[in-house]
Design an enzyme around this catalytic site. Structure first.
Site, PDB file in Angstrom:
ATOM      1  N   CYS A 400       0.838  -1.201   0.000  1.00  0.00           N
ATOM      2  CA  CYS A 400       0.000   0.000   0.000  1.00  0.00           C
ATOM      3  C   CYS A 400       0.875   1.254   0.000  1.00  0.00           C
ATOM      4  O   CYS A 400       1.552   1.538  -0.981  1.00  0.00           O
ATOM      5  CB  CYS A 400      -0.983  -0.032   1.168  1.00  0.00           C
ATOM      6  SG  CYS A 400      -2.357   1.129   0.965  1.00  0.00           S
ATOM      7  N   HIS A 486      -3.679  -5.341   1.146  1.00  0.00           N
ATOM      8  CA  HIS A 486      -3.373  -5.803   2.496  1.00  0.00           C
ATOM      9  C   HIS A 486      -3.882  -7.241   2.665  1.00  0.00           C
ATOM     10  O   HIS A 486      -4.770  -7.701   1.948  1.00  0.00           O
ATOM     11  CB  HIS A 486      -4.073  -4.920   3.538  1.00  0.00           C
ATOM     12  CG  HIS A 486      -3.629  -3.494   3.533  1.00  0.00           C
ATOM     13  ND1 HIS A 486      -2.399  -3.105   4.011  1.00  0.00           N
ATOM     14  CD2 HIS A 486      -4.260  -2.357   3.116  1.00  0.00           C
ATOM     15  CE1 HIS A 486      -2.288  -1.787   3.891  1.00  0.00           C
ATOM     16  NE2 HIS A 486      -3.399  -1.310   3.351  1.00  0.00           N
TER      17      HIS A 486
END
Length: 566
Positions: A400, A486
């Site tokens: 991310c 994630h």
């Protein structure tokens, strides 16, 4: 029990960017578009008859309806609220009760995305797993995410703006209305709701804007159990002092105490427990022992307790060293938890270049402030160390915000307002920040394995040219990998293949265990929590509180009890 909570629950932090909350915000559940409700397994209409909640040492009671709520508060952050709440929920589920978690307001950078694209605290997602139900935005209606320039407010799973302390205070009453509406809806859908407080209810400077502790309890008439961490010392003073600082109306909802994280013989505690009962007029509902390893889905990186030793002996001759960069605004750091569950993998946090020297894999995790934390990397000398190791063929993984840092350039007029910024240049990609946050539960493949994950980001990465290999939604170039997703390392087959690749690049004689199942490990921890609740708490008294509410006539302690204000 260990906790997963921290003082960042305190709701007033940071400064605003420029926007204010777009109120009015109170919507009924039916008004929310595309919202799917997670419901327990039940048939027919109306409340299901379920087995009774049995006290410790007794068999389950006769079939009867179970309905009610309870709030688990703590004398401080990290007292054990999150874990005690999860343990109670899993214990209730074992009793055949349909149960759900609730946290009115959470401040955390560790969040999760529900199946319908709503963002909530990851701790509440873990508690929903304990209940055996899908996470739902109503379980955490207000999520605050501190960043470099303010605190983002996520309302019913969607970001609505950024606030500073004064702005938050102005809107607290309306946020409480949203929380109460969400709680009421959950109470219609489930038999029992176990609520978790935030920080401490005795933060008297914040009482007027409290929507997660006694503000919620008083508005909804909830019985409250107060948890204290005896391992850090001062547990008796913390319990008595917390109660005595509350105004009378709040005190009369505090129905009992739980001592948490005790090491030793309970007989040593008995004189203190008896005195606490006499001084406060409230029972101690149990003493929970210290148990290592209850680190599921922490809410704040300050309680991570890393380094985490390997979960078992290495199958090869080498241990694999994984180092996670401890960014100032690190988010979703639980991405590395599945690595720590692997035998022979040592996971630790680092914030200096020297700590990267013996790492076989460096992870740049998520962050709420990509550009600001990238600047911090450069100030600390970490940026140069990461670039040098990747160019030398030593593995680096960006997730991310960490993935965004690995790109060649970042254009950010949204999160930091910094405009064009140079990235680390390890991946042939560019990043552009957008106003809209991307929330999703993507599915993909890598190393021949199916991979599921979740995404939470404003930055959109564009891969440029054909020099990089695909890697999930991102790419790989040399020893650098990047993805916006994630949770991918929780996929067992993918994790094993990725670690095998890392070990080969690092020149380590490391072999992955063929049978590590991260989902089973997580469920085992939840079951252990339930075992501790069943063995060490007065579950009969808990059941009476859940169904009957706070008992009448509880004593009011001075000094706050001397005043009727509050």
């Amino acid at each position: 029990m260990h906790d997963a909570d921290h003082a960042t629950d305190t709701p007033l932090l940071g400064r605003s960017r420029t926007e204010s909350l777009p109120f009015p915000i109170v919507m009924s559940h039916a008004q929310q578009p595309n919202r799917r409700v997670a419901t327990p397994n039940r048939t027919g209409r109306g409340r299901v008859r379920r087995r009774g909640i049995a006290p410790v040492g007794e068999a389950d009671g006769a079939d009867r309806a179970v309905n009610g709520t309870l709030l688990v508060a703590g004398t401080a952050s990290d007292a054990g609220k999150t874990v005690v709440t999860a343990g109670m929920i899993r214990w209730l589920r074992r009793q055949g009760v349909s149960v759900a978690p609730f946290k009115a307001q959470n401040m955390s950078l560790n969040s999760f995305v529900t199946v319908d694209g709503a963002e909530i605290g990851r701790a509440q997602a873990m508690q929903a797993r304990a209940a055996g139900v899908e996470p739902d935005a109503r379980m955490n209606p207000v999520l605050l995410k501190p960043g470099a320039n303010g605190c983002q407010v996520v309302l019913l799973g969607q970001p609505i703006g950024e606030v500073d302390p004064a702005e938050y205070a102005e809107h607290a009453e309306r946020l409480l209305d949203v929380a109460l509406d969400s709680l009421a809806q959950l109470r219609r859908d489930f038999d029992v709701i176990i609520c978790e407080g935030a920080g401490s209810p005795a933060e008297i400077n914040l009482r007027d804007t409290d929507i997660a502790n006694m503000g919620l309890a008083r508005s909804a008439g909830l019985p409250v159990v107060l948890v204290s961490d005896i391992d850090r010392g001062g547990a008796f003073a913390a319990l008595h002092g917390t109660l005595s600082l509350l105004p009378p109306e709040d005190q009369q909802l505090i129905a009992g105490f739980v001592i948490n994280k005790f090491r030793g013989d309970r007989l040593v505690l008995e004189p203190g427990l008896g005195m606490l009962r006499r001084l406060t007029g409230r029972p101690v509902l149990g003493v929970l022992p210290w148990v290592d390893g209850l680190w599921l889905d922490a809410e704040d990186s300050l309680n991570l307790g890393w380094p985490r030793p390997p979960a078992g002996l290495a199958l090869g001759s080498d241990v694999l060293h994984v180092t996670v960069i401890r960014l100032p605004r690190i988010s979703n750091f639980t991405d590395a938890d599945a690595l720590a569950a692997e035998p022979g993998v040592l996971v630790r946090l680092a914030d200096t270049p020297a700590e990267l020297a013996d790492a076989d894999l460096v992870i740049l995790p998520g962050t709420r402030a990509t550009v600001a934390d990238l600047g911090w990397l450069r100030e600390r000398g970490l940026a140069d160390a990461i670039v040098a190791r990747a160019k030398a063929g030593r593995p680096v993984l960006g997730i991310c915000g960490g993935y965004q840092m690995l790109a060649a350039s970042i254009s950010d007029d949204v999160e930091s307002g910094a405009g064009q910024v140079a990235g680390l240049g390890l991946l042939p990609a560019s990043v552009r920040f957008e106003e809209a946050k991307r929330l999703g539960r993507p599915v993909g493949a890598a190393y021949g394995a199916r991979v599921t994950g979740y995404e939470i980001h404003h930055g959109v990465v564009t891969i440029e040219g054909m020099t990089a290999a695909p890697f999930l939604d991102g790419c790989r170039s040399g020893a650098a990998w990047g993805t916006s997703w994630h949770g991918t390392l929780e996929n067992d087959e993918f994790r094993r293949s990725f670690l095998t690749d890392v070990a080969e690049l690092a020149g380590r004689d490391f072999k992955v265990a063929p049978d590590t199942c991260f989902a089973d490990i997580r469920d085992g921890a939840l079951d252990l929590m339930a075992d501790l609740v069943a063995e060490h708490l007065d579950t009969g008294a808990l059941a009476r509180l859940i169904e009957g509410g706070p008992p009448p006539g509880l004593p009011v302690l001075p000094p706050a009890g001397l005043s009727r204000s509050g």
